[in-house]
Enzyme design. Sequence first.
Site, PDB file in Angstrom:
ATOM      1  NE  ARG A 169      -3.292  -2.946   0.461  1.00 35.28           N
ATOM      2  CZ  ARG A 169      -3.649  -3.839   1.368  1.00 35.28           C
ATOM      3  NH1 ARG A 169      -2.865  -4.116   2.421  1.00 35.28           N
ATOM      4  NH2 ARG A 169      -4.794  -4.481   1.230  1.00 35.28           N
ATOM      5  CG  ASP A 198      -2.776  -6.234  -1.270  1.00 32.71           C
ATOM      6  OD1 ASP A 198      -3.862  -6.049  -1.852  1.00 32.71           O
ATOM      7  OD2 ASP A 198      -2.697  -6.748  -0.139  1.00 32.71           O
ATOM      8  CG  HIS A 268      -5.874  -8.690  -1.496  1.00 32.63           C
ATOM      9  ND1 HIS A 268      -6.267  -7.386  -1.280  1.00 32.63           N
ATOM     10  CD2 HIS A 268      -6.538  -9.440  -0.588  1.00 32.63           C
ATOM     11  CE1 HIS A 268      -7.138  -7.365  -0.266  1.00 32.63           C
ATOM     12  NE2 HIS A 268      -7.336  -8.596   0.153  1.00 32.63           N
ATOM     13  CD  GLU A 332      -9.926  -8.689   3.005  1.00 34.11           C
ATOM     14  OE1 GLU A 332     -10.438  -8.143   3.990  1.00 34.11           O
ATOM     15  OE2 GLU A 332      -8.994  -8.170   2.347  1.00 34.11           O
ATOM     16  CD1 TRP A 404      -7.580 -13.401   8.322  1.00 42.10           C
ATOM     17  CD2 TRP A 404      -8.400 -11.393   8.799  1.00 42.10           C
ATOM     18  NE1 TRP A 404      -8.453 -13.068   7.317  1.00 42.10           N
ATOM     19  CE2 TRP A 404      -8.973 -11.825   7.579  1.00 42.10           C
ATOM     20  CE3 TRP A 404      -8.767 -10.132   9.291  1.00 42.10           C
ATOM     21  CZ2 TRP A 404      -9.895 -11.070   6.860  1.00 42.10           C
ATOM     22  CZ3 TRP A 404      -9.686  -9.371   8.573  1.00 42.10           C
ATOM     23  CH2 TRP A 404     -10.231  -9.833   7.378  1.00 42.10           C
ATOM     24  CE1 TYR A 429      -4.897  -8.673  11.650  1.00 43.55           C
ATOM     25  CE2 TYR A 429      -5.942  -7.248  10.037  1.00 43.55           C
ATOM     26  CZ  TYR A 429      -5.444  -8.482  10.394  1.00 43.55           C
ATOM     27  OH  TYR A 429      -5.483  -9.522   9.499  1.00 43.55           O
ATOM     28  CB  THR A 481       1.283   0.695   5.181  1.00 41.64           C
ATOM     29  OG1 THR A 481       1.360   0.090   3.880  1.00 41.64           O
ATOM     30  CG2 THR A 481       2.164  -0.065   6.152  1.00 41.64           C
TER      31      THR A 481
END
Length: 777
Positions: A169, A198, A268, A332, A404, A429, A481
């Site tokens: 990021r 990502d 991602h 995801e 997570w 996190y 980030t």
Amino acid sequence: MFRNFLHLSVLLFFIACTSEKTATIASYDIVPMVQEIKTTGGKPFILSKTTKISFPASNSKLARSAALLSEYIAQITGFRPEITDKQDIKNTIRLTTDYSSDNPEAYIININSSHITINGSTEAGAFYGIQTIRKSIPADADTEIEFPGVEITDYPDYAHRGASLDVSRHFFPVDFVKKYIDILAMFNINVFHWHLTDDQGWRIEIKKYPKLTEIGSRREQTITGRHTGEFDNKPVSGFYTQEEIKDIVKYAEERFITIIPEIDIPGHTLAALASYPYLGCTGGPYQVGTEWGIYEDVLCAGNDEVFTFLDDVMTEVLPLFPAQYIHIGGDECLKNRWMACPKCQARMRHLGLKESPEHSPGEQLQSYFIARVEKMINTKGKKIIGWDEILEGGIAPNAAIMSWRGTEGGVYAANKGHNVIMTPEQYVYLDYYQSPDVDDEPFTFGWLTELKKTYSFNPMPAGLEEGRQKYILGAQVNIWTEYMPSGQNVEYMLLPRICALAETVWTNPERKDYDDFVSRLYRLSGHFDKLGYENCKQAYGIQDSIVVDTIKNEINLYMSTFDNSPIYYTLGNKEPTAESVPYIYGSPITIKGNTIFKAVAYRKNVRGKVYSKDFIFHKACAKPITLKYDPDKRYIFSGATTLVNGQLGSNASYRTGMWLGFAGTDFEADIDMKEQTDISSLDLNSYVNTRGGLFAPKSLALLVSADGNTYKEVFKETYEERTEHISPVVITLSANLDETVKARYVKVIAESIKELPDWHEKKGDKAYLMIDEVRVY
């Protein structure tokens, strides 16, 4: 309260006050807390400019560690001890690996007037002993340092003590990555999870696929704020060459840190798709992601060329990292493209994937994808780690799990005999706020994870069978980030919460005590400042507890500090000083009207940061309140009394405890005013963030009653529904009556839109209604 065998800070304070010597006294009150410490009664060791550090001539690893210890001492004191391979000299810190222990990271330290002997069961153990000695030196030491005679026996509770860093990021240069590793080493962290790819950037050189860095490492702009739809028009780029990767890996190895890389697949992957469009289901065109969140475009599970590509990538990546594991993400991954893709549909038919009570065909296809990649990586001598989504559709045969989304996935995997690293977002996190004063904190993702919450985490799930506990390898903190464009941002979010995780995975949990931890951490914070590390000091200041008493109809404020420092306070926006009203610990301050409350603590006669809280007092404050519909479990916080505690929700974030969130339901609250009350108006706020699924109410109604059974509507207003996105904003909704009414009971109803509208990207999903303080006047 469990403390060290002897709380040495008290003893050493006495020594410092009574000794005629000018030497600074070392303190073994460090983080993480050592497992066992015994005083020997012997004379102290004096660390001075003539002290040497010795190591066995045949041990190159201890030679490197000796050089690091010399450097650490120089960073604190200004003088750099000489290192030597001579073993029979006095006034020496001796490094050795003669200690016999079943734990490969254990060490023992013996301190007498002639030597400090750091004896590890391996070189890693000796290195952690070095960190103990280093942290024992006071940050303001600049002369001789006395180390009282003790024997320290220490070892970690968990083998995996990790921290991640997302460089996708925002990209961070090599020097900062090494600085990050240095911080981890200081607290005995032994795994660096490096998130290298990502949607928003591909950061590792792959020579066979140069476009991954030519195209995939650069995005044209970045979204500003949260769900604003506005961009900064500033390109972000950067990647690590394979030679730079090797250099960083070596740097970490010298500090006994294993780097586990992450190549995130099959979701991602927008940066990879932008570089090589044939890897996607639609063929593109694609562009490197400029927004945060989850994208529909993912690697095509029905295209064999994707697996050829991944095999080639892994062929270059795996030799760069000696770790036995590589992280392949698996989180995801939206299935939309797969369900519409002819190649993916053909793959599903070939595999016979059908809807089942446990898993959808898309989840089963992802399981196939992960298992195929795992087999590919296993043939190259490595194992995979994946986020807990890889459990969906069936777990790959030899995969380790990073749990997570809570701990449930980890428990499931452990019960199936898979290794697990616990990393539940609500505890570890670190892209979440670390202070409830979010308006004074760096802008970030939005949730609140204070130091105390991270410290409270126990990696071992309650109720897990003893025979399965061995599969819980440990835990780690994660840093994403999106809102950390600089290394200083990362340091601030890391420190001091990494210390809480470090003690959690190192020290026996039965010995943990939060106030004692903060006391030790406060001493170490001087080291952070001296080393130039950005760090949050919120835990050392005034902590509060706001208690809503709906029986006495009072709002009571309690305050504390970790060390019971004197606190002085004022009401009415006056600046507090040592001449202000002293706070009596354990006693409430009752808020009785609109006021700005301020307080300040004094520690060693030094004035701390001013604590300030603005209380909005109204007729419904601390009155009994009931809700017809429960808030969503993620946004329930302190429950209904949150809405009558005299506090407005922050504009910076709706996720830190002052907003209640209702998903797919209306908001309906009943307030008992306790007696007939004049009512002329009502106000409440709604946090609107349409891209995030937060919408304003369709209507607001106010009803009143004398008996709580029969209600009369005295106000109703319907609002225009939105048909396009707006940037996040707080909207005040008001019910202003034409004339004052008398009532004991007040009912307020805010009607929600229930589902996201057809024009929304996630149409049909539940819509959220965020509400803060219900103010009655």
